[in-house]
Design an enzyme around this catalytic site. Structure first.
Site, short mmCIF file in Angstrom:
data_model
loop_
_atom_site.label_atom_id
_atom_site.label_comp_id
_atom_site.label_asym_id
_atom_site.label_seq_id
_atom_site.Cartn_x
_atom_site.Cartn_y
_atom_site.Cartn_z
N CYS A 113 0.89 -1.16 0.00
CA CYS A 113 0.00 0.00 0.00
C CYS A 113 0.92 1.20 0.00
O CYS A 113 1.58 1.47 1.00
CB CYS A 113 -0.91 0.03 1.23
SG CYS A 113 -1.85 1.57 1.29
N SER A 117 -1.31 1.73 4.88
CA SER A 117 -1.11 0.38 5.39
C SER A 117 -2.27 -0.54 5.02
O SER A 117 -2.54 -1.49 5.75
CB SER A 117 -0.97 0.43 6.91
OG SER A 117 -2.12 1.04 7.47
N CYS A 118 -2.96 -0.28 3.88
CA CYS A 118 -4.07 -1.14 3.48
C CYS A 118 -3.53 -2.56 3.28
O CYS A 118 -2.47 -2.76 2.68
CB CYS A 118 -4.72 -0.62 2.21
SG CYS A 118 -5.44 1.02 2.45
FE FE Z 1 -3.40 2.08 2.89
#
Ligand code: FE
Length: 208
Positions: A113, A117-118
């Site tokens: 990501c 922080s996906c």
């Molecule tokens: Fe993200």
């Protein structure tokens, strides 16, 4: 609370698990305000933490082992990851779309990501710290081959590296290649090979 607030929020934060750091204090303050204003209930916060803690890489490992063992399930997983994980019994609690990417002898997929922080949290739990770090997020795009080499993963020059940038609505999970010599392994045994990092694409599944 013996607030351990730093005068300069950018100053390095010493690592003392006993003492709340700047972000712990900030997080607590925001949570208490949201509860006080009636925007969320304390029980909802507790329930969400329970949900987050219940999701861990073991779910993803079991999922991959099933896909390796059941070609029809693998087909469904690649066609519609979101539906397949729900069929497998994983609660897709954050309502994101899951796209499963198959590693092949020609293509090595890597998940990142670039913005934050996906991460496929329903399947893998919370992301490791390095996944959220700036060097990983930038280098995954700029020089994935060199980055992978630092994880001990040598991707041959004739193998294409595809980098997939996750976002708030769309999450990626890598389906690693099943290692040779595991033809008569049980799903439990196979799950041991499908580690978290193989499902992010920073490493490949190997027989011990
Ligand atoms: Fe993200």
């Amino acid at each position: 609370m013996s607030a351990h607030l730093h005068d300069d929020p950018h100053a390095p934060i010493e690592e003392n698990p006993e003492e709340p750091d700047y972000f712990d204090v900030l997080q607590t303050a925001i949570r208490e305000l949201l509860v006080e204003k009636g925007l969320i209930g304390a029980g909802e916060v507790r329930a969400m933490i329970e949900t987050l803690d219940a999701h861990a890489p073991a779910l993803g490992s079991a999922l991959v082992a099933r896909a390796w063992s059941d070609p029809d399930f693998k087909e469904r997983l690649l066609a519609d990851g979101t539906a397949a994980i729900e069929e497998f019994g994983i609660d897709n609690y954050d309502g994101t779309e899951l796209i499963v990417l198959e590693q092949t002898p020609d293509t090595h997929n890597l998940v990142v990501c670039t913005l934050c922080s996906c991460y496929p949290r329903p399947v893998l739990g919370l992301p490791p710290d390095w996944y959220k770090s700036r060097p990983y997020r930038t280098r995954a795009v700029r020089e994935p081959r060199a980055l992978l080499a630092e994880f001990g993963t040598t991707v041959p020059e004739d193998v294409t590296i595809r980098v997939h940038d996750s976002n708030a609505n769309m999450r990626y999970l890598v389906l690693p290649m099943r290692p040779p010599g595991t033809e008569d392994w049980t799903e439990e045994q196979l799950a041991e090979l499908a580690t978290r990092d193989t499902m992010i694409g920073v490493t490949t599944a190997r027989t011990p």
